[in-house]
Scaffold this active site. Structure first.
Site, PDB file in Angstrom:
ATOM      1  N   CYS A  93       0.842  -1.196   0.000  1.00  0.00           N
ATOM      2  CA  CYS A  93       0.000   0.000   0.000  1.00  0.00           C
ATOM      3  C   CYS A  93       0.875   1.242   0.000  1.00  0.00           C
ATOM      4  O   CYS A  93       1.566   1.534   0.976  1.00  0.00           O
ATOM      5  CB  CYS A  93      -0.908  -0.011   1.230  1.00  0.00           C
ATOM      6  SG  CYS A  93      -1.939   1.460   1.386  1.00  0.00           S
ATOM      7  N   LEU A  94       0.857   1.959  -1.107  1.00  0.00           N
ATOM      8  CA  LEU A  94       1.578   3.214  -1.241  1.00  0.00           C
ATOM      9  C   LEU A  94       0.679   4.220  -1.950  1.00  0.00           C
ATOM     10  O   LEU A  94      -0.301   3.838  -2.597  1.00  0.00           O
ATOM     11  CB  LEU A  94       2.879   3.027  -2.029  1.00  0.00           C
ATOM     12  CG  LEU A  94       3.946   2.120  -1.420  1.00  0.00           C
ATOM     13  CD1 LEU A  94       5.081   1.918  -2.409  1.00  0.00           C
ATOM     14  CD2 LEU A  94       4.475   2.706  -0.119  1.00  0.00           C
TER      15      LEU A  94
END
Length: 309
Positions: A93-94
């Protein structure tokens, strides 16, 4: 690559092929990424660990999956090399990944995303999905190990690309990472030595405080006993090679006790003296009255008057 397999009029295909050419024309020393022959929406990549961090010198492989409507939606990323910052074989998750499409901009590219991924490596995970937070020494160990062999993953064609990318990055990552110095493990021994050197003086201070506190609550004859006890305590705590601090304790304790008692005497209320004088005067008055009564009862006063007449 067999470009004829794909519809070049498709915006996503057109954009991907354009990025492949740009990547080949302007290679980077910090990363390399190539699509698979059988699926240009599937990419393999490797990045170098950012300099001046525990990741420096490491080679971290991963895969990128581009959506069908790329570049209008963001890609997803997955790390294959153990690194201590992101989980392996898990989509991470970025702000540049498919977990946050609201942040993605169509002007960004695979190159942009890889540069951002390198920048994210030394940052705090803050509990993000697909993130881990290993100690720095473990991350450095993984960085050293990452150079040895590329990960084994997928089909032979994919593995061939992985091996090719690994050799390229290895040739650019000339700085070989070394284990971090064991500062943390050495710190306790240093602190222990410093603590052992300070302990006698700290013990003396404790004895001084206890001696002074005790002299506040005892009379003069008890001061000597407490001082002697302080000497014995200091002698048992302080090494034989340092007798002077114990003597200093005795002097300080005695002087402090005398000073405190002198201050108490000086601060005695004046009212106590007034009450004392009043009591003495009252006693004298009572004695005079009693004497007069005694004289009167025995007739001394009458006889004296008769003699005068």
């Amino acid at each position: 690559m067999a470009d004829e397999r794909y519809n070049r009029k498709n915006p996503a295909v057109k954009r991907i092929l354009q990025e492949v050419k740009e990547m080949q024309a302007n290679p980077s020393d910090d990363f390399m990424s190539l699509p698979l022959e059988e699926n240009i929406f599937e990419w393999q990549f490797a990045i170098r660990g950012p300099g001046d961090t525990e990741f420096e010198g490491g080679i971290y492989h991963g895969r990128i999956q581009l959506p069908a409507d790329y570049p209008f939606k963001p890609p997803s990323f997955m790390l294959l090399t153990p690194n201590g910052r992101f989980e392996t074989n898990t989509k991470i998750c970025l702000s540049i990944s498919n977990y946050h499409p609201e942040h993605w901009q169509p002007s960004w590219s695979v190159r942009t995303a890889l540069v951002a991924l390198i920048a994210f490596m030394p940052t705090s995970p803050n509990g993000a999905l697909g993130s881990v937070d290993y100690p720095k020494d473990e991350r450095r160990t993984l960085a050293i190990k990452s150079r040895e062999t590329p990960p084994k993953y997928g089909s032979p064609e994919r593995q061939k690309i992985i091996d090719e990318i690994h050799q390229y990055i290895l040739s650019k990552a000339t700085v070989v990472p070394k284990p971090l110095p064991l500062e943390c493990s050495q710190a306790p021994s240093i602190v222990s030595e410093a603590h052992s050197q300070v302990e006698p003086q700290e013990a003396i201070t404790v004895v001084e405080e206890r001696s002074i506190a005790t002299t506040d609550t005892i009379v003069d004859d008890q001061i000597i006993e407490e001082t002697a006890e302080a000497v014995n305590t200091a002698a048992s705590v302080v090494p034989a090679a340092a007798p002077l601090p114990a003597v200093e304790v005795v002097v300080k304790a005695s002087v402090s006790g005398e000073q405190r008692m002198a201050r108490r005497a000086a601060q005695k209320p004046v009212d106590d003296r007034l009450f004392t004088w009043a009591a003495v005067g009252l006693t004298i008055a009572i004695m005079v009255l009693l004497l007069k009564k005694f004289i009167k009862s025995n007739g001394y006063s009458t006889g004296f008057m008769d003699d005068q007449s």
